[in-house]
Design an enzyme around this catalytic site. Structure first.
Site, PDB file in Angstrom:
ATOM      1  N   ILE A 391      35.736  45.203  36.532  1.00  0.00           N
ATOM      2  CA  ILE A 391      36.845  46.042  36.885  1.00  0.00           C
ATOM      3  C   ILE A 391      36.410  46.460  38.276  1.00  0.00           C
ATOM      4  CG2 ILE A 391      37.801  46.389  34.801  1.00  0.00           C
ATOM      5  CD1 ILE A 391      36.459  49.337  35.337  1.00  0.00           C
ATOM      6  N   SER A 573      33.829  47.634  45.523  1.00  0.00           N
ATOM      7  CA  SER A 573      33.000  46.457  45.921  1.00  0.00           C
ATOM      8  C   SER A 573      31.545  46.729  45.810  1.00  0.00           C
ATOM      9  CB  SER A 573      32.926  46.211  47.573  1.00  0.00           C
ATOM     10  OG  SER A 573      34.503  45.845  47.910  1.00  0.00           O
ATOM     11  N   ARG A 574      31.243  47.175  44.710  1.00  0.00           N
ATOM     12  CA  ARG A 574      29.614  47.485  44.100  1.00  0.00           C
ATOM     13  C   ARG A 574      29.147  48.568  45.036  1.00  0.00           C
ATOM     14  NH1 ARG A 574      33.136  46.168  40.613  1.00  0.00           N
ATOM     15  NH2 ARG A 574      32.238  45.014  38.741  1.00  0.00           N
ATOM     16  N   LEU A 575      29.840  48.922  45.923  1.00  0.00           N
ATOM     17  CA  LEU A 575      29.056  50.047  46.869  1.00  0.00           C
ATOM     18  C   LEU A 575      29.106  51.342  46.278  1.00  0.00           C
ATOM     19  CD1 LEU A 575      30.114  48.545  50.486  1.00  0.00           C
ATOM     20  CD2 LEU A 575      27.917  48.380  49.058  1.00  0.00           C
TER      21      LEU A 575
END
Ligand SMILES: NC(=O)C1=CN([C@@H]2O[C@H](COP(=O)(O)OP(=O)(O)OC[C@H]3O[C@@H](n4cnc5c(N)ncnc54)[C@H](OP(=O)(O)O)[C@@H]3O)[C@@H](O)[C@H]2O)[C@H](O)CC1
Ligand SMILES: [K+]
Length: 595
Positions: A391, A573-575
């Site tokens: 997600i 974005s996984r940041l």
């Protein structure tokens, strides 16, 4: 009730199970034979029985003709005509030219029967329609288009409901189901696309309720129906200053303007293929195969009752590729819902009286508590692509300038958020311990208190975790608050809390839990459940009449005093944001870690 397959081998099992037939190849020459089998297998009386509530007294199957339509009984001209579907073949080229005009070129056979006027006796004796199947262990009715319309008619006829009432309840159910899944803060900008019929009306009602739930709806209502009920709904929305936007004004990538879309274009009266402007609106909701919704600018879509453009019984026969993320079926799912494989399927419309349930032999799920909607399990047995489960973490951030200087204060802010956001068991935490020789183990326990002294939980001092903590008093706690995309990790050393503290907490527990602590020699191997039940029974007898239950010595609390507390906030974005608090003497330093 069903015609056994063995008696009708190549035709349909039951009237409503056309897809089974459609998927079963029927070779040329076998078709007439199949109709004979259908007759000899009792198919005619099956169909008649199943449609008795519509006044069908008897049905006679005939050979192919070109009059067939998709599974819609035609009443009124004293005939019922229904279709069964098969793969297209040369037989149909000759015999069913009209039908082959249909894009998907389903072939069809039809049967006709005589219809007499419904009698009240006939109505009450309706047999169970064949579509009401068990699905994945869950017994739920799936309706044909005709059944859905008949239920509506009965509700608004003999049962005295008005359309306004039903629409209000339908729209409220839709809004409630949306609120269960899509948080108002994260998905505030909701576009509601409304069609000309009652499905569109449900959308207008849902928009009003969503407004009151804290969302910011906008309405696209390109084909307005000139009836007082719709005028009323529009006036109500306008009075709330809810904007109406034309189809042309919408951004080409809907995600640029909206966080969520409600598809209230067509419901169970849809037929054919969508006409303008709904055709292009629907195209804007399609996520092409091999692409990701977010990347192509399509927000999550919630369909009301039917994914618009889908055949009410057979699903996406046009191959549009439109698959909503969520479907809210009203009253009962329609047959097309069996083909829905989006993430969330709810039923709404908690107004079906027992007389309807009986008359239509409905099997409906139980609604929890006072909820207006109920989630259904998946009917789709596709294997789960675990690697593709992801997600997007949007909507929150954790920046140094917002973070509290003191990690306990920061924990309090996040913990209180988790409680107020109704995270299930916000105090559940994974406790990781390790044996002296380094073998880790982890389990979930419940936080029972925290302050600057540390984080406290209670357990059995004879358990594996207690043994490991005795040998190696270092541990780690992890919280995960999914709806907030947040996690907290706490590392430090552990010690037992004082016996006064354990006593106080023990005696604050319900009697059942107190006895449970006495019963369980935690982590030891037992011969079976009966051991616990027996001990529980004996102890309940021993402590009957509210007798004081002393805290057993083998039960008490632990406190972890943290050295490190890390706050993790999922970001796009996984940041992610990761702030780590490290104890240095009396103070804490805050460091940002790379995600
Ligand atoms: N029982 C309940 O729970 C209730 C459900 N409700 C909702 O009502 C719909 C069914 O409503 P209905 O008004 O019968 O029909 P629809 O909303 O599905 O649509 C009818 C209109 O759509 C037009 N239409 C049909 N096909 C097309 C097409 N291919 N392209 C464009 N337009 C199309 C149709 O126009 P026609 O000229 O073709 O007749 C109609 O204008 C149900 O699904 C629930 O959502 C009720 O709110 C209450 C009870
Ligand atoms: K719809």
């Amino acid at each position: 009730m069903a015609t056994p397959l063995s008696r009708a081998p190549s035709l349909l099992l039951k009237w409503n199970q056309q897809l089974h037939f459609a998927r079963a190849p029927v070779r040329e020459g076998h078709f007439r034979k199949a109709i004979e089998n259908f007759r000899s297998g009792g198919g005619e009386s099956e169909v008649a029985r199943a449609h008795k509530f519509q006044g069908v007294q008897s049905v006679q199957a005939s050979s192919l003709n070109s009059r067939s339509t998709f599974a819609k009984p035609h009443l009124g001209d004293n005939r019922i005509s229904f279709s069964v579907l098969k793969d297209p073949g040369p037989l149909c080229l000759k015999r069913a030219p009209t039908f082959l005009g249909h894009k998907r070129s389903w072939a069809s056979a039809s049967a006709t029967g005589t219809v007499e006027q419904p009698s009240s006796q006939g109505n009450s004796q309706m047999a169970s329609p064949a579509s009401h199947n068990q699905v994945d262990g869950e017994s739920i009715s799936y309706l044909t288009q005709a059944e859905a319309a008949a239920i509506d008619e009965t509700l608004m006829g003999e049962l005295g409901f008005s359309i306004d009432q039903l629409m209000e309840l339908a729209g409220l159910s839709v809004a409630s189901a949306i609120a269960e899944v899509y948080d108002a803060k994260e998905y505030s900008r909701v576009l509601v696309i409304c069609g000309p019929g009652n499905n569109g009306g449900d959308g207008l009602v849902a928009a009003r309720h969503l407004y009151h739930f804290g969302y910011k709806p906008s309405i696209c209502y390109p084909k307005r129906t000139d009836k007082p009920i719709y005028h009323g709904l529009v006036t109500q929305l306008e009075s709330l200053k809810i904007p109406f936007v034309s189809a042309e004004e919408l951004p080409s990538k809907l995600k640029d303007g909206f966080d969520l879309v409600i598809d209230a274009m067509f419901g169970f009266s849809f037929h054919g293929i969508p006409r303008p402007p709904f055709d292009s609106l629907l195209r804007q909701l399609v996520v092409p195969k091999g692409t990701i919704a977010e990347e192509v600018g399509v927000p999550p879509v919630v369909s009301v009752d039917i994914p618009s453009g889908w055949h009410v019984e057979n699903g996406d026969t046009e191959g549009t590729g439109f698959v909503p993320d969520m479907l809210v079926s009203l009253t009962a799912p329609k047959l097309c819902a069996k083909m829905f494989d989006g993430a969330h399927h709810f039923i709404g419309g908690r107004f079906v009286p027992p007389v309807i349930v009986e008359k239509f032999s409905l099997r409906l799920p139980r609604y929890p508590g006072h909820s207006m909607c109920v989630r259904l399990g998946s009917t789709n047995s596709k294997p789960v692509d675990v690697a593709a489960l992801r997600i997007s973490y949007v909507g929150f951030e954790l920046l140094e300038e917002q973070a509290k200087k003191d990690p306990f204060e920061q924990f309090k802010v996040w913990f209180d958020d988790a409680v107020s956001r109704k995270v299930a068991e916000p105090n559940a935490m994974t406790l990781a311990t390790a044996s002296k020789d380094g073998q880790p183990s982890a389990r979930l326990v419940l936080l029972k208190g925290y302050d600057e002294g540390g984080f406290v939980w209670y357990t059995n001092y004879g358990s594996r975790k207690a043994a490991e903590l005795k040998a190696n008093p270092k541990a780690c706690l992890v919280f995960f608050w999914e709806p907030l995309h947040r996690s907290v990790r706490i590392e430090g050393s552990v010690e037992m809390v004082s016996s006064e503290e354990s006593d106080a907490y023990f005696h604050s527990r319900p009697k059942g839990s107190q006895i449970g602590a006495l019963v369980s020699a935690q982590s030891s191997v037992i011969a079976g459940r009966h051991v616990l039940d027996k001990a529980n029974e004996d102890l309940n007898a021993q402590y009957a009449d509210g007798k004081f239950i002393p805290r057993p010595e083998h039960w008490g609390g632990f406190r972890l005093t943290p050295e490190v507390i890390e706050f993790w906030q999922g970001r796009e974005s996984r940041l992610h944001d990761r702030l780590r608090y490290k104890r240095v003497g009396e103070d804490w330093i805050i460091e940002r870690l790379s995600p």
